[in-house]
Motif scaffolding. Structure first.
Motif, PDB file in Angstrom:
ATOM      1  N   LEU A   1      25.254  12.319   8.569  1.00 41.36           N
ATOM      2  CA  LEU A   1      24.162  11.670   7.904  1.00 41.36           C
ATOM      3  C   LEU A   1      23.839  10.078   8.318  1.00 41.36           C
ATOM      4  CD1 LEU A   1      25.252  12.452   4.151  1.00 41.36           C
ATOM      5  CD2 LEU A   1      23.391  13.354   5.336  1.00 41.36           C
ATOM      6  N   LEU A   2      24.539   9.813   9.578  1.00 41.56           N
ATOM      7  CA  LEU A   2      24.094   8.740  10.218  1.00 41.56           C
ATOM      8  C   LEU A   2      22.502   9.141  11.179  1.00 41.56           C
ATOM      9  CD1 LEU A   2      27.179   7.357  12.221  1.00 41.56           C
ATOM     10  CD2 LEU A   2      25.993   6.445  10.228  1.00 41.56           C
ATOM     11  N   ILE A   3      22.520  10.250  11.404  1.00 37.60           N
ATOM     12  CA  ILE A   3      21.335  10.750  12.042  1.00 37.60           C
ATOM     13  C   ILE A   3      19.866  10.526  11.017  1.00 37.60           C
ATOM     14  CG2 ILE A   3      20.153  12.754  12.667  1.00 37.60           C
ATOM     15  CD1 ILE A   3      22.672  13.850  13.729  1.00 37.60           C
ATOM     16  N   PRO A   4      20.023  11.214   9.818  1.00 36.50           N
ATOM     17  CA  PRO A   4      18.654  10.668   8.908  1.00 36.50           C
ATOM     18  C   PRO A   4      18.814   9.302   8.608  1.00 36.50           C
ATOM     19  CG  PRO A   4      20.487  11.995   7.605  1.00 36.50           C
ATOM     20  CD  PRO A   4      20.872  12.199   8.920  1.00 36.50           C
ATOM     21  N   PHE A   5      19.818   8.616   8.504  1.00 36.19           N
ATOM     22  CA  PHE A   5      19.706   7.036   8.315  1.00 36.19           C
ATOM     23  C   PHE A   5      19.103   6.407   9.548  1.00 36.19           C
ATOM     24  CE2 PHE A   5      21.492   2.751   8.685  1.00 36.19           C
ATOM     25  CZ  PHE A   5      21.235   2.376   7.272  1.00 36.19           C
ATOM     26  N   ARG A   6      19.442   6.674  10.640  1.00 39.65           N
ATOM     27  CA  ARG A   6      18.831   6.042  11.895  1.00 39.65           C
ATOM     28  C   ARG A   6      17.493   6.516  11.982  1.00 39.65           C
ATOM     29  NH1 ARG A   6      16.500   3.537  14.695  1.00 39.65           N
ATOM     30  NH2 ARG A   6      16.871   3.125  16.943  1.00 39.65           N
ATOM     31  N   LEU A   7      16.883   7.548  11.605  1.00 40.33           N
ATOM     32  CA  LEU A   7      15.549   8.111  11.561  1.00 40.33           C
ATOM     33  C   LEU A   7      14.804   7.404  10.569  1.00 40.33           C
ATOM     34  CD1 LEU A   7      15.985  11.826  12.063  1.00 40.33           C
ATOM     35  CD2 LEU A   7      15.180  10.404  13.830  1.00 40.33           C
ATOM     36  N   LEU A   8      15.386   6.956   9.591  1.00 40.73           N
ATOM     37  CA  LEU A   8      14.890   6.225   8.415  1.00 40.73           C
ATOM     38  C   LEU A   8      14.776   4.614   8.489  1.00 40.73           C
ATOM     39  CD1 LEU A   8      15.594   8.728   5.218  1.00 40.73           C
ATOM     40  CD2 LEU A   8      13.540   8.082   6.344  1.00 40.73           C
ATOM     41  N   LEU A   9      15.441   3.999   9.478  1.00 37.71           N
ATOM     42  CA  LEU A   9      15.618   2.649   9.484  1.00 37.71           C
ATOM     43  C   LEU A   9      14.353   1.824   9.577  1.00 37.71           C
ATOM     44  CD1 LEU A   9      18.102   1.852  12.641  1.00 37.71           C
ATOM     45  CD2 LEU A   9      18.443   1.711  10.255  1.00 37.71           C
ATOM     46  N   ASN A  10      13.384   2.127  10.126  1.00 40.40           N
ATOM     47  CA  ASN A  10      11.926   1.657  10.203  1.00 40.40           C
ATOM     48  C   ASN A  10      11.280   1.641   8.688  1.00 40.40           C
ATOM     49  OD1 ASN A  10      12.268   0.907  12.780  1.00 40.40           O
ATOM     50  ND2 ASN A  10      10.962   2.438  13.690  1.00 40.40           N
ATOM     51  N   ALA A  11      11.425   2.921   8.169  1.00 39.80           N
ATOM     52  CA  ALA A  11      10.989   3.157   6.840  1.00 39.80           C
ATOM     53  C   ALA A  11      11.658   2.204   5.695  1.00 39.80           C
ATOM     54  CB  ALA A  11      11.049   4.619   6.339  1.00 39.80           C
ATOM     55  N   THR A  12      12.965   2.060   6.041  1.00 36.54           N
ATOM     56  CA  THR A  12      13.775   1.253   5.087  1.00 36.54           C
ATOM     57  C   THR A  12      13.665  -0.125   5.298  1.00 36.54           C
ATOM     58  OG1 THR A  12      15.812   2.057   6.050  1.00 36.54           O
ATOM     59  CG2 THR A  12      14.787   3.215   4.121  1.00 36.54           C
ATOM     60  N   GLN A  13      13.132  -0.641   6.444  1.00 34.07           N
ATOM     61  CA  GLN A  13      13.152  -2.144   6.901  1.00 34.07           C
ATOM     62  C   GLN A  13      12.970  -2.982   5.680  1.00 34.07           C
ATOM     63  OE1 GLN A  13      13.771  -3.104   9.803  1.00 34.07           O
ATOM     64  NE2 GLN A  13      13.696  -5.294   9.468  1.00 34.07           N
ATOM     65  N   PRO A  14      13.861  -4.086   5.319  1.00 33.45           N
ATOM     66  CA  PRO A  14      13.727  -4.938   4.192  1.00 33.45           C
ATOM     67  C   PRO A  14      12.290  -5.545   4.452  1.00 33.45           C
ATOM     68  CG  PRO A  14      15.676  -5.069   5.055  1.00 33.45           C
ATOM     69  CD  PRO A  14      15.096  -4.192   6.132  1.00 33.45           C
ATOM     70  N   PRO A  15      11.388  -5.857   3.365  1.00 33.59           N
ATOM     71  CA  PRO A  15      10.245  -6.587   3.428  1.00 33.59           C
ATOM     72  C   PRO A  15      10.627  -8.112   3.823  1.00 33.59           C
ATOM     73  CG  PRO A  15      10.977  -6.446   1.105  1.00 33.59           C
ATOM     74  CD  PRO A  15      11.908  -5.897   1.894  1.00 33.59           C
ATOM     75  N   PRO A  16       9.763  -8.826   4.530  1.00 35.01           N
ATOM     76  CA  PRO A  16       9.797 -10.212   4.837  1.00 35.01           C
ATOM     77  C   PRO A  16       9.821 -10.772   3.699  1.00 35.01           C
ATOM     78  CG  PRO A  16       7.598  -9.462   5.188  1.00 35.01           C
ATOM     79  CD  PRO A  16       8.356  -8.195   4.806  1.00 35.01           C
ATOM     80  N   PRO A  17      10.517 -12.190   3.792  1.00 36.86           N
ATOM     81  CA  PRO A  17      10.792 -13.037   2.469  1.00 36.86           C
ATOM     82  C   PRO A  17       9.411 -13.790   2.021  1.00 36.86           C
ATOM     83  CG  PRO A  17      12.399 -13.782   4.205  1.00 36.86           C
ATOM     84  CD  PRO A  17      11.483 -12.627   4.840  1.00 36.86           C
ATOM     85  N   ALA A  18       9.148 -13.941   0.888  1.00 36.90           N
ATOM     86  CA  ALA A  18       7.815 -14.330   0.427  1.00 36.90           C
ATOM     87  C   ALA A  18       7.322 -15.393   1.052  1.00 36.90           C
ATOM     88  CB  ALA A  18       7.774 -14.743  -1.001  1.00 36.90           C
ATOM     89  N   SER A  19       8.136 -16.247   1.272  1.00 36.19           N
ATOM     90  CA  SER A  19       7.799 -17.612   2.149  1.00 36.19           C
ATOM     91  C   SER A  19       7.216 -17.462   3.625  1.00 36.19           C
ATOM     92  CB  SER A  19       8.947 -18.641   2.127  1.00 36.19           C
ATOM     93  OG  SER A  19      10.144 -18.119   2.961  1.00 36.19           O
ATOM     94  N   ALA A  20       8.060 -16.321   4.268  1.00 39.18           N
ATOM     95  CA  ALA A  20       7.303 -15.863   5.513  1.00 39.18           C
ATOM     96  C   ALA A  20       5.923 -15.551   5.404  1.00 39.18           C
ATOM     97  CB  ALA A  20       8.217 -15.001   6.157  1.00 39.18           C
ATOM     98  N   GLY A  21       5.759 -14.332   4.383  1.00 36.97           N
ATOM     99  CA  GLY A  21       4.402 -13.804   4.220  1.00 36.97           C
ATOM    100  C   GLY A  21       3.521 -14.898   3.807  1.00 36.97           C
ATOM    101  N   ALA A  22       3.762 -15.968   3.039  1.00 38.41           N
ATOM    102  CA  ALA A  22       2.538 -16.890   2.902  1.00 38.41           C
ATOM    103  C   ALA A  22       2.334 -17.923   3.994  1.00 38.41           C
ATOM    104  CB  ALA A  22       3.287 -17.961   1.641  1.00 38.41           C
TER     105      ALA A  22
END
Length: 202
Positions: A179-200
């Protein structure tokens, strides 16, 4: 961050958590039913479905952090226990719920501690530890003291649930790696969102 982007972010977060809860409930409920159907003396069908619970937890943890992962674990636990009492025996449901909660919360904590290590370390170590805890707790709580037949283990006779547990753990170990394979394939899709301050600031 513009208000519209903030609302969209919260909506996507709610949908992601809801999807994680639904996936967790399906996996655990199916496993509670399948564990009652042995595949010989060394395995039950549940061993082939339950490892996906750790994948769900780890992907949610990566995307939404330990708080989101714990919400998925607790909600998935509640849904699965209710359904399992209906679909499985009360003892199986209680054993599954206890083992699930301990193993998954340990997985969440270990994953979070290792989230900044190499991409494979957090899911590998957290899922491996969770698998050991889940197997030990579930099989001992669900089957110890029941009138199951004995089977041979090396030169000893042991209750068949012991060999089921060993087979279950071996299969989970294989799934932890696979299951490391699907985890690796989904790394980009599950990238944490940037902090709100960085977005602002952007």
């Amino acid at each position: 961050m513009p208000e519209g982007d903030s609302i969209r972010g919260r909506t996507l977060g709610i949908r992601g958590i809801a999807f994680g809860i639904a996936a967790m409930a399906v996996v655990v409920t199916a496993s509670n039913v399948l564990v009652q159907h042995p595949l010989g003396e060394w395995l039950t069908w549940g061993a082939l479905s339950y490892p996906f619970a750790f994948l769900v937890t780890d992907l949610v943890n990566r995307r939404f952090g330990p708080g989101g992962a714990r919400r998925v674990v607790l909600a998935g636990f509640a849904c699965a226990v209710v359904l399992s009492f209906w679909l499985a025996t009360p003892r199986i449901a209680a054993a599954s719920g206890s083992a699930f909660l301990v193993a998954q919360l340990a997985d969440v904590q270990v994953f979070d501690r290792l989230r900044n290590a190499r991409w494979w370390q957090a899911p590998l170590v957290s899922s491996a530890l969770g698998s050991v805890l889940d197997t030990a707790l579930f099989f001992s709580l669900a089957f110890a003291g029941t009138e199951l037949p004995a089977t041979a283990l090396l030169s000893w006779e042991v209750p068949i649930w012991v060999t089921w547990a060993l087979g279950d753990l071996a299969v989970k170990a294989g799934f932890v790696l696979a299951l490391l394979i699907p985890f690796r394939l989904l790394l980009n899709a599950t990238q944490p969102p940037p902090p709100a301050s960085a977005g602002a600031a952007a």
